[in-house]
Write a protein that holds these residues in place. Sequence first.
Motif, PDB file in Angstrom:
ATOM      1  N   LEU A 103      31.439  -9.807 -48.991  1.00  4.81           N
ATOM      2  CA  LEU A 103      31.770 -11.003 -48.224  1.00  4.81           C
ATOM      3  C   LEU A 103      30.527 -11.575 -47.547  1.00  4.81           C
ATOM      4  O   LEU A 103      29.795 -10.873 -46.855  1.00  4.81           O
ATOM      5  N   LYS A 104      30.286 -12.887 -47.739  1.00  7.79           N
ATOM      6  CA  LYS A 104      29.204 -13.598 -47.070  1.00  7.79           C
ATOM      7  C   LYS A 104      29.796 -14.788 -46.334  1.00  7.79           C
ATOM      8  O   LYS A 104      30.712 -15.448 -46.844  1.00  7.79           O
ATOM      9  N   ILE A 105      29.267 -15.067 -45.159  1.00 12.73           N
ATOM     10  CA  ILE A 105      29.860 -16.106 -44.319  1.00 12.73           C
ATOM     11  C   ILE A 105      28.801 -17.013 -43.690  1.00 12.73           C
ATOM     12  O   ILE A 105      27.646 -16.628 -43.539  1.00 12.73           O
ATOM     13  N   ASN A 119      24.836  -5.041 -34.968  1.00 17.34           N
ATOM     14  CA  ASN A 119      25.736  -3.972 -35.410  1.00 17.34           C
ATOM     15  C   ASN A 119      25.622  -3.693 -36.915  1.00 17.34           C
ATOM     16  O   ASN A 119      26.578  -3.270 -37.564  1.00 17.34           O
ATOM     17  N   LYS A 120      24.422  -3.979 -37.444  1.00 11.22           N
ATOM     18  CA  LYS A 120      24.011  -3.535 -38.775  1.00 11.22           C
ATOM     19  C   LYS A 120      24.671  -4.259 -39.943  1.00 11.22           C
ATOM     20  O   LYS A 120      24.823  -3.698 -41.031  1.00 11.22           O
ATOM     21  N   ILE A 121      25.077  -5.513 -39.727  1.00  9.99           N
ATOM     22  CA  ILE A 121      25.494  -6.346 -40.852  1.00  9.99           C
ATOM     23  C   ILE A 121      24.240  -7.013 -41.415  1.00  9.99           C
ATOM     24  O   ILE A 121      23.461  -7.612 -40.673  1.00  9.99           O
ATOM     25  N   ASP A 122      24.035  -6.903 -42.714  1.00 14.20           N
ATOM     26  CA  ASP A 122      22.834  -7.418 -43.375  1.00 14.20           C
ATOM     27  C   ASP A 122      22.686  -8.926 -43.138  1.00 14.20           C
ATOM     28  O   ASP A 122      23.628  -9.696 -43.362  1.00 14.20           O
ATOM     29  N   ARG A 123      21.507  -9.342 -42.684  1.00 12.93           N
ATOM     30  CA  ARG A 123      21.258 -10.761 -42.409  1.00 12.93           C
ATOM     31  C   ARG A 123      21.431 -11.623 -43.658  1.00 12.93           C
ATOM     32  O   ARG A 123      21.703 -12.826 -43.563  1.00 12.93           O
ATOM     33  N   LYS A 124      21.285 -11.020 -44.848  1.00 13.88           N
ATOM     34  CA  LYS A 124      21.435 -11.777 -46.087  1.00 13.88           C
ATOM     35  C   LYS A 124      22.887 -12.196 -46.339  1.00 13.88           C
ATOM     36  O   LYS A 124      23.146 -13.048 -47.190  1.00 13.88           O
TER      37      LYS A 124
END
Length: 257
Positions: free
Chosen positions: A181-183, A215-220
Amino acid sequence: MKNAIFIILFLVSLKSLGQNQFEVFFDFNKDFPNEKSILEFNEWFAQNKNLEVTKMMGYCDSVDTKNYNIKLAERRINSVQLLLQKSGVKVNDNLERIAYGKDFKQSKIQAENRKVTIFYNEIKSQKPVVSPLTEKILNSKVGETVALPNIYFFNNSARIVPKSEPTLLELLCILEENPKLKIEIQGHICCQKVFDVNDVSLSRARAIYTYLLRNKIDRKRMTFKGYGTSRPVHPIPEKSAQEEDENRRVEVMILEK
């Protein structure tokens, strides 16, 4: 009196045997869980979704009066109950709530006394508990937007109000459990006829982005934008406080699933 309290606590402990427990901790004189406990709660909930909370017990440290601490313990229970409900945790209709204030066997480490203990049972069910926000995001198509409920900021700033934590936790959990999922995080404001004088909408979208990144969600997997008043739900100037609230919002747009 102390003996009577000890007997009550002993009987409560016997009654609680066999139940699972989870503890949520608070900073001094605060009625909302501290950041470390919020993160631990998120991990606990992610691993224990099929459960039912049956009892909560609130505690305080030894500072201040008995009456004040009982009221603070009650507020802590209220706060945790709201956190559970916002996260989609099932709470028994006959939930037992006990506020002890400081009348219990205190730990020598004061921070260990500022807590709420959650008692829960596992539910054997094939159908997982899904909250409304999770359901909306998972059922949305690429390009669709979903408003984040109950996200609040201090007046004219990007500082997130603590009561927004349940929604932030839920969004974090959704991203952790759906790695594809990307937002795009979209900030909107109300009331101004000018686009966004102080870039408040951008700053607020960035605040959500920063929380997830921390909280360690990938910036990509994330971008953020501020749209000011260019995409109002209701025409500006708004006709009521409710219309202002609905224009003043943060949304996520699905970029990829």
